[in-house]
Design an enzyme around this catalytic site. Structure first.
Site, PDB file in Angstrom:
ATOM      1  CG  ASP A  13      -1.650  -0.926   1.408  1.00 16.75           C
ATOM      2  OD1 ASP A  13      -2.152  -1.846   0.214  1.00 16.75           O
ATOM      3  OD2 ASP A  13      -2.072  -1.124   2.271  1.00 16.75           O
ATOM      4  CG  HIS A  41      -1.916  -2.008  -6.515  1.00 10.19           C
ATOM      5  ND1 HIS A  41      -1.314  -2.841  -7.582  1.00 10.19           N
ATOM      6  CD2 HIS A  41      -1.984  -2.592  -5.235  1.00 10.19           C
ATOM      7  CE1 HIS A  41      -0.508  -3.819  -7.077  1.00 10.19           C
ATOM      8  NE2 HIS A  41      -0.599  -3.472  -6.132  1.00 10.19           N
TER       9      HIS A  41
HETATM   10  P1  GDP Z   1      -0.986   0.174  -3.372  1.00 12.24           P
HETATM   11  O1  GDP Z   1      -1.493  -0.965  -3.230  1.00 12.24           O
HETATM   12  O2  GDP Z   1       0.653   0.296  -3.626  1.00 12.24           O
HETATM   13  O3  GDP Z   1      -1.288   0.516  -4.644  1.00 12.24           O
HETATM   14  O4  GDP Z   1      -1.134   1.272  -2.568  1.00 12.24           O
HETATM   15  P2  GDP Z   1      -2.944   1.834  -2.624  1.00 12.24           P
HETATM   16  O5  GDP Z   1      -3.358   1.959  -3.625  1.00 12.24           O
HETATM   17  O6  GDP Z   1      -3.557   0.423  -1.485  1.00 12.24           O
HETATM   18  O7  GDP Z   1      -3.244   2.448  -0.997  1.00 12.24           O
HETATM   19  C1  GDP Z   1      -2.106   3.993  -1.070  1.00 12.24           C
HETATM   20  C2  GDP Z   1      -3.486   5.316  -1.208  1.00 12.24           C
HETATM   21  O8  GDP Z   1      -2.850   5.998  -1.076  1.00 12.24           O
HETATM   22  C3  GDP Z   1      -4.427   5.856  -2.079  1.00 12.24           C
HETATM   23  O9  GDP Z   1      -5.300   5.092  -1.272  1.00 12.24           O
HETATM   24  C4  GDP Z   1      -3.655   6.121  -3.265  1.00 12.24           C
HETATM   25  O10 GDP Z   1      -4.596   6.228  -4.217  1.00 12.24           O
HETATM   26  C5  GDP Z   1      -3.464   6.985  -2.531  1.00 12.24           C
HETATM   27  N1  GDP Z   1      -2.168   7.558  -2.689  1.00 12.24           N
HETATM   28  C6  GDP Z   1      -1.122   6.772  -3.420  1.00 12.24           C
HETATM   29  N2  GDP Z   1       0.166   8.275  -3.773  1.00 12.24           N
HETATM   30  C7  GDP Z   1      -0.770   9.309  -2.649  1.00 12.24           C
HETATM   31  C8  GDP Z   1       0.350  10.973  -2.468  1.00 12.24           C
HETATM   32  O11 GDP Z   1       0.876  10.953  -3.069  1.00 12.24           O
HETATM   33  N3  GDP Z   1      -0.718  11.499  -1.415  1.00 12.24           N
HETATM   34  C9  GDP Z   1      -2.076  11.137  -0.965  1.00 12.24           C
HETATM   35  N4  GDP Z   1      -2.643  12.268  -0.794  1.00 12.24           N
HETATM   36  N5  GDP Z   1      -2.439  10.173  -1.490  1.00 12.24           N
HETATM   37  C10 GDP Z   1      -1.764   9.036  -2.408  1.00 12.24           C
HETATM   38  P1  IMO Z   2      -1.112  -4.259  -2.206  1.00  6.61           P
HETATM   39  O1  IMO Z   2      -0.607  -4.686  -3.361  1.00  6.61           O
HETATM   40  C1  IMO Z   2      -0.786  -4.632   2.478  1.00  6.61           C
HETATM   41  C2  IMO Z   2      -0.844  -8.880   3.655  1.00  6.61           C
HETATM   42  C3  IMO Z   2      -1.786  -9.029   4.472  1.00  6.61           C
HETATM   43  C4  IMO Z   2      -1.546 -10.530   5.609  1.00  6.61           C
HETATM   44  C5  IMO Z   2      -0.414 -10.994   4.331  1.00  6.61           C
HETATM   45  C6  IMO Z   2      -1.037 -11.988   4.266  1.00  6.61           C
HETATM   46  O2  IMO Z   2      -2.717  -3.118  -2.155  1.00  6.61           O
HETATM   47  O3  IMO Z   2       0.017  -3.565  -1.253  1.00  6.61           O
HETATM   48  P2  IMO Z   2      -2.556 -12.796   2.604  1.00  6.61           P
HETATM   49  O4  IMO Z   2      -3.776 -12.383   2.160  1.00  6.61           O
HETATM   50  O5  IMO Z   2      -1.505 -12.652   1.664  1.00  6.61           O
HETATM   51  O6  IMO Z   2      -2.004 -14.435   2.345  1.00  6.61           O
HETATM   52  O7  IMO Z   2      -2.277 -12.235   3.399  1.00  6.61           O
HETATM   53  O8  IMO Z   2      -0.084  -9.677   3.578  1.00  6.61           O
HETATM   54  N1  IMO Z   2      -0.921  -8.396   2.430  1.00  6.61           N
HETATM   55  C7  IMO Z   2      -1.173  -7.104   2.072  1.00  6.61           C
HETATM   56  N2  IMO Z   2      -1.107  -5.601   2.714  1.00  6.61           N
HETATM   57  N3  IMO Z   2      -0.839  -4.926   1.287  1.00  6.61           N
HETATM   58  C8  IMO Z   2      -1.077  -5.669   0.123  1.00  6.61           C
HETATM   59  O9  IMO Z   2      -1.383  -5.918  -1.190  1.00  6.61           O
HETATM   60  C9  IMO Z   2      -1.460  -6.761   0.308  1.00  6.61           C
HETATM   61  N4  IMO Z   2      -1.770  -7.998   0.197  1.00  6.61           N
HETATM   62  C10 IMO Z   2      -1.310  -8.934   1.231  1.00  6.61           C
HETATM   63  O10 IMO Z   2      -2.674  -8.371   5.479  1.00  6.61           O
HETATM   64  O11 IMO Z   2      -1.285  -9.152   6.461  1.00  6.61           O
HETATM   65 MG    MG Z   3      -2.758  -1.571  -1.853  1.00  3.09          MG
END
Ligand code: GDP
Ligand code: IMO
Ligand code: MG
Length: 422
Positions: A13, A41
């Site tokens: 994340d 994502h």
């Molecule tokens: P990922 O799993 O790595 O793609 O990340 P996620 O989407 O799960 O979580 C990142 C969160 O931060 C999402 O809600 C994005 O919309 C938000 N986000 C990403 N980059 C930025 C940034 O530079 N600023 C802010 N405020 N939000 C961001």
């Molecule tokens: P993105 O791609 C954050 C974490 C789960 C748990 C551990 C194992 O959005 O960054 P699983 O379901 O994979 O067997 O769970 O991994 N986990 C993540 N945490 N972002 C993710 O993906 C995750 N994918 C798995 O929360 O701790």
């Molecule tokens: Mg994510």
């Protein structure tokens, strides 16, 4: 030709989806190579806001072909839903999205077993997404997996799936779950196969052809460096390799073809599920919880929050050979008087590194925190490095100095264009 891998440097994340979305403008191929729909994502661009689990986040780029590699585990229902969502938003998918027949399928018993194992572990649970990830990868490496290619021959899929359902039902019922019906599962999955058939295509000639023609590839890692099965905080990890080397097996990219490795580091740290988080702010009534407003994209759980851990960033840079960093979510720190960052760990008074300790040791380390001055200004409108307040610039410089890699991009908002290129 460039082959760029985008990796999270923390526990997921970090904002990989956003980074992939903006980098995809120059890509001919965008690809996922590991994980499954445990990933969530977020992409915000002119097509709308999407929380994508399986389709590469670069699908929005008009010229790029989107590939789901054999290293990805696919829940067909999730993929079909995602395709429908993208079509409804007028995003092209037909003739553009291809799924490897080598990819393994998440079956209903994988999800059931994921839940049953988690329940059985009680307080020691991993806190998985319960999407069946651990069980499907376990089946993959123990030769019990079901792949798309198995559907090409009816007798193969019938025999292999029949055997698996018989086996899995024994385990499920022993653990107090309800047995699955073969015909129901078979018909449901045959239906998925029929619907997804136009997307299933061997990727070898596509990838090899692209490499030969000097095309640009963008490889999107799922999860983060420290959820990697080997180098993460085992057993609080995910079931697939998250390092860039996974793109080799998961997509058929020779390791030496990878030219750039972008590490995405959130300006602070978050984690979902169990496991150590050395810089965690344990008091959830701390104002950062409200200010950072972190909710998991896949499960909707609240994310745990900590300060930026530069020992973690440094380790990620070293282990994956990160060539440049994107520091995401810097805007979220605006308004804090002081910002803490972790520059190392101590255990029983002695300096230790990430690699010196296992997950249980990491839970005991004391982070060595340094306090940096914050800034008040709203930076969401900044588009150039010089638009940033002095303290924000200092924060960025401190990160790159400690991490050992240059910060090339800074995220100042969730939208594609809220990005500074340094
Ligand atoms: P990922 O799993 O790595 O793609 O990340 P996620 O989407 O799960 O979580 C990142 C969160 O931060 C999402 O809600 C994005 O919309 C938000 N986000 C990403 N980059 C930025 C940034 O530079 N600023 C802010 N405020 N939000 C961001
Ligand atoms: P993105 O791609 C954050 C974490 C789960 C748990 C551990 C194992 O959005 O960054 P699983 O379901 O994979 O067997 O769970 O991994 N986990 C993540 N945490 N972002 C993710 O993906 C995750 N994918 C798995 O929360 O701790
Ligand atoms: Mg994510």
């Amino acid at each position: 030709m460039t082959v760029t891998a985008v990796l999270g440097t923390q526990w997921g994340d970090e904002g990989k989806g956003k980074v992939v979305d903006f980098l995809a403008e120059d890509a001919d191929f965008v690809a996922r190579f590991n994980g499954g729909n445990n990933a969530g994502h977020t992409v915000i661009n002119k097509y709308g806001m999407f929380k994508i689990h399986l389709v590469p986040s670069g699908i929005f780029s008009p010229r790029a072909k989107a590939l789901i590699g054999g290293g990805v585990v696919v829940d067909p229902a999730v993929l079909l839903k995602e395709i429908a969502t993208l079509r409804a938003a007028s995003v092209e998918v037909d003739g553009k999205l291809f799924v490897s027949p080598r990819s393994h399928l998440i079956m209903p018993y994988h999800k059931i077993l994921d839940g049953l194992y988690e329940e059985a572990k009680g307080a020691g649970a991993t806190g998985t997404t319960r999407r069946g990830i651990g069980p499907v990868f376990a089946d993959k490496v123990s030769y019990n997996g079901i792949r798309w290619s198995d559907f090409a021959r009816e007798e193969v899929i019938r025999t292999r799936l029949g055997m698996q359902i018989e086996l899995k039902n024994k385990i499920i019922t022993a653990l107090g779950g309800e047995a699955l019906d073969f015909d129901e599962v078979f018909e449901t999955y045959r239906g998925y196969y029929e619907q997804l058939k136009p997307f299933i295509r061997e990727l070898f000639p596509i990838v090899q052809g692209g490499l030969k023609d000097g095309k640009n590839f963008l490889l999107e890692q799922a999860m983060g460096t420290f959820l990697d099965t080997d180098w993460g905080t085992y057993p609080f990890v995910t079931a697939s390799t998250t390092l860039p080397s996974a793109a080799t097996a998961g997509l058929g990219i020779p390791p030496r073809s990878i030219t750039d490795i972008v590490g995405v580091a959130k300006a602070y740290t978050t984690r979902v599920g169990g496991g150590p988080l050395p810089t965690e702010i344990k008091d959830t009534s701390h104002p950062v919880y409200e200010q950072f407003a972190e909710t998991a994209a896949t499960t909707g759980r609240s994310r745990r929050i900590g300060w930026l851990d530069l020992e973690v960033t440094r380790t990620a840079v070293a282990i994956s050979g990160i060539t440049e960093l994107c520091l995401s979510k810097l805007d979220v720190l605006s308004g804090l008087d002081e910002i803490q960052v972790c520059v190392g760990y101590k255990l029983n008074g002695k300096e230790v590194s990430y690699a010196d300790v296992d997950a249980y040791g990491l839970d005991e380390v004391e982070p060595v925190l340094k306090t940096l001055k914050g800034w008040d200004e709203d930076i969401t409108g900044a588009r150039y490095f010089d638009d940033l307040p002095k303290r924000a610039k200092e924060y960025i410089r401190f990160v790159e100095e400690q991490a050992g890699a240059p910060v090339k991009w800074v995220g100042v908002g969730p939208e594609r264009e809220a990005t500074i290129r340094i």
